[in-house]
Scaffold this active site. Structure first.
Site, PDB file in Angstrom:
ATOM      1  N   LYS A  54      13.187  -2.218  -8.616  1.00 22.37           N
ATOM      2  CA  LYS A  54      13.685  -1.426  -7.484  1.00 22.37           C
ATOM      3  C   LYS A  54      14.169  -2.376  -6.368  1.00 22.37           C
ATOM      4  CE  LYS A  54      13.221   1.896  -4.131  1.00 22.37           C
ATOM      5  NZ  LYS A  54      13.309   1.075  -2.944  1.00 22.37           N
ATOM      6  N   ASP A  55      13.378  -3.446  -6.131  1.00 20.49           N
ATOM      7  CA  ASP A  55      13.752  -4.455  -5.123  1.00 20.49           C
ATOM      8  C   ASP A  55      14.323  -5.650  -5.874  1.00 20.49           C
ATOM      9  OD1 ASP A  55      12.502  -3.276  -2.526  1.00 20.49           O
ATOM     10  OD2 ASP A  55      10.990  -3.026  -4.062  1.00 20.49           O
ATOM     11  N   VAL A  61      10.835   3.242 -11.244  1.00 18.41           N
ATOM     12  CA  VAL A  61      10.307   4.592 -11.493  1.00 18.41           C
ATOM     13  C   VAL A  61      11.001   5.545 -10.522  1.00 18.41           C
ATOM     14  CG1 VAL A  61       8.254   6.052 -11.516  1.00 18.41           C
ATOM     15  CG2 VAL A  61       8.115   3.680 -12.310  1.00 18.41           C
ATOM     16  N   GLY A  92       0.818  -1.220   0.000  1.00 14.37           N
ATOM     17  CA  GLY A  92       0.000   0.000   0.000  1.00 14.37           C
ATOM     18  C   GLY A  92       0.842   1.256   0.000  1.00 14.37           C
ATOM     19  N   HIS A 131       4.383   1.863  -7.999  1.00 16.49           N
ATOM     20  CA  HIS A 131       3.381   0.795  -7.901  1.00 16.49           C
ATOM     21  C   HIS A 131       2.410   0.865  -9.099  1.00 16.49           C
ATOM     22  CE1 HIS A 131       4.183   1.579  -3.452  1.00 16.49           C
ATOM     23  NE2 HIS A 131       4.462   0.294  -3.554  1.00 16.49           N
ATOM     24  N   ARG A 181       9.021   4.838   1.696  1.00 22.03           N
ATOM     25  CA  ARG A 181       9.829   5.279   2.832  1.00 22.03           C
ATOM     26  C   ARG A 181      10.493   6.648   2.583  1.00 22.03           C
ATOM     27  NH1 ARG A 181      10.878  -0.696   3.375  1.00 22.03           N
ATOM     28  NH2 ARG A 181       9.982  -1.254   5.398  1.00 22.03           N
ATOM     29  N   HIS A 230       2.437   4.707  -4.919  1.00 21.26           N
ATOM     30  CA  HIS A 230       3.017   5.830  -5.659  1.00 21.26           C
ATOM     31  C   HIS A 230       3.155   5.415  -7.124  1.00 21.26           C
ATOM     32  CE1 HIS A 230       6.673   3.491  -5.446  1.00 21.26           C
ATOM     33  NE2 HIS A 230       6.697   3.556  -4.113  1.00 21.26           N
TER      34      HIS A 230
HETATM   35  P1  AMP Z   1       6.080  -2.415  -1.698  1.00 21.76           P
HETATM   36  O1  AMP Z   1       4.726  -1.822  -1.512  1.00 21.76           O
HETATM   37  O2  AMP Z   1       7.190  -1.512  -1.277  1.00 21.76           O
HETATM   38  O3  AMP Z   1       6.176  -3.812  -1.123  1.00 21.76           O
HETATM   39  O4  AMP Z   1       6.283  -2.582  -3.261  1.00 21.76           O
HETATM   40  C1  AMP Z   1       5.368  -3.315  -4.032  1.00 21.76           C
HETATM   41  C2  AMP Z   1       5.947  -3.519  -5.409  1.00 21.76           C
HETATM   42  O5  AMP Z   1       6.191  -2.264  -6.019  1.00 21.76           O
HETATM   43  C3  AMP Z   1       7.288  -4.255  -5.381  1.00 21.76           C
HETATM   44  O6  AMP Z   1       7.344  -5.179  -6.460  1.00 21.76           O
HETATM   45  C4  AMP Z   1       8.277  -3.141  -5.566  1.00 21.76           C
HETATM   46  O7  AMP Z   1       9.503  -3.551  -6.145  1.00 21.76           O
HETATM   47  C5  AMP Z   1       7.513  -2.219  -6.507  1.00 21.76           C
HETATM   48  N1  AMP Z   1       8.060  -0.865  -6.443  1.00 21.76           N
HETATM   49  C6  AMP Z   1       8.288  -0.118  -5.342  1.00 21.76           C
HETATM   50  N2  AMP Z   1       8.882   1.049  -5.676  1.00 21.76           N
HETATM   51  C7  AMP Z   1       9.041   1.034  -7.025  1.00 21.76           C
HETATM   52  C8  AMP Z   1       9.608   1.942  -7.979  1.00 21.76           C
HETATM   53  N3  AMP Z   1      10.139   3.100  -7.612  1.00 21.76           N
HETATM   54  N4  AMP Z   1       9.598   1.582  -9.279  1.00 21.76           N
HETATM   55  C9  AMP Z   1       9.078   0.394  -9.677  1.00 21.76           C
HETATM   56  N5  AMP Z   1       8.531  -0.506  -8.822  1.00 21.76           N
HETATM   57  C10 AMP Z   1       8.512  -0.194  -7.522  1.00 21.76           C
END
Ligand code: AMP
Length: 292
Positions: free
Chosen positions: A159-160, A186, A33, A39, A197, A36
């Site tokens: 990113k991850d 992104v 959640g 996502h 974060r 941005h």
């Molecule tokens: P999270 O909510 O942080 O667990 O991220 C959910 C998904 O969004 C994961 O697959 C992340 O790698 C992806 N994600 C987070 N930040 C970015 C970004 N800046 N660019 C592309 N994908 C992202």
């Protein structure tokens, strides 16, 4: 017939919905959640490629260490719904969007839940060293989400990067019939990778955070232009020595993530830089043509 996007908050209801599906083109975007543009880029890719897109929103306690930010992690479900609705309306009102946002942790981990999935060496390196148990938490929740949602394709952000490699390995090893798609990072206008974060940063910290993408770019330039690998390694070492905000900065094999001692066609720079107590994670893939 496409329907308006729905919010589902229990596993039981989700499973009922899933069983009623005849089409198999289901895209999954798993998130915690606080959505941005990073996502949303994954969601839009799924809209393009699938009849049904499931966005999960679940802050997974198992992937946070005891001293990490689980309690303060931003939970913004209504804003997230609005962003998803806006993207759905803009792009594909002819496709189905389901937001699966389990109301309680027990929806995913029932009271007597005992199992942990561990993906071996790749999950012990880098993030795994600095966040013990993190990838076990990630692999366990992603496996469960795969079982509940049964997607054809799951979209993850590069990113991850290490997370994507861990999930790819788990999917192959456990014979899961799911395509794992890594989507580009992104970034903000100045190069910082978007992250939920980033909002923890002070104004000064936000400025300092640019050291991370700028150093990755400089390191890539040195690696590409420099014939002597020792000089490149010395640059990485000096950079870390001179600034204790670096948790790690390394050049690795892009599949195994093992540290490289020479240039290789498929490498990646991985870095974590800590600003205002917040760990900022970034990477840069470097594909080289190696002359013999
Ligand atoms: P999270 O909510 O942080 O667990 O991220 C959910 C998904 O969004 C994961 O697959 C992340 O790698 C992806 N994600 C987070 N930040 C970015 C970004 N800046 N660019 C592309 N994908 C992202």
């Amino acid at each position: 017939m496409p329907r308006l996007p729905q919010l589902i908050e229990t596993k039981e209801e989700f499973l009922r919905w899933r069983q009623s599906l005849i089409s198999h083109s289901v895209g999954l975007v798993a998130t915690m959640g606080n959505l941005h543009a990073g996502h949303i880029s994954l969601v839009e890719k799924s809209f393009q490629e699938n009849e049904h897109t499931i966005v999960t929103i679940f802050v997974n306690p198992k992937q946070f260490g005891p001293k990490e930010d689980f309690a303060k992690y931003p939970r913004t479900l209504s804003e997230d719904e609005e962003k998803l609705m806006a993207s759905w309306k803009r792009l594909t009102p002819s496709k189905n969007l389901i937001i699966f946002a389990p109301k309680t942790t027990e929806e995913i981990y029932p009271p007597k839940f005992l199992t942990t999935i561990s993906v071996g060496k790749i999950s012990k390196l880098w993030e795994g060293t600095h966040r013990p148990g993190h990838f076990e938490g990630v692999a366990t929740v992603v496996y469960l989400l795969f079982q509940i949602i049964k997607p054809s394709i799951a979209y993850f952000g590069a990113k991850d990067f290490q997370q994507v490699q861990v999930i790819k390995k788990m999917t192959t090893d456990l014979l899961l019939d799911i395509k794992i798609m890594a989507c580009p990072i992104v970034r903000d206008h100045d190069g910082l990778a978007l992250s939920s974060r980033n909002q923890y940063l002070t104004t000064e910290g936000r400025k300092q955070s640019l050291v991370l993408p700028q150093t990755l770019n400089l390191a890539a330039k040195i690696l590409i232009e420099e014939d002597n690998f020792e000089n490149f390694s010395a640059f990485l070492e000096k950079t870390k020595e001179n600034d204790d905000r670096w948790e790690y900065l390394a050049y690795c094999d892009s599949e195994t993530l093992i540290n490289l001692k020479q240039k290789q066609p498929n490498g990646i720079l991985l870095g974590v830089y800590k600003v205002d107590g917040t760990r900022l994670l970034d990477n840069l893939l470097i594909t080289l043509t190696i002359k013999n």
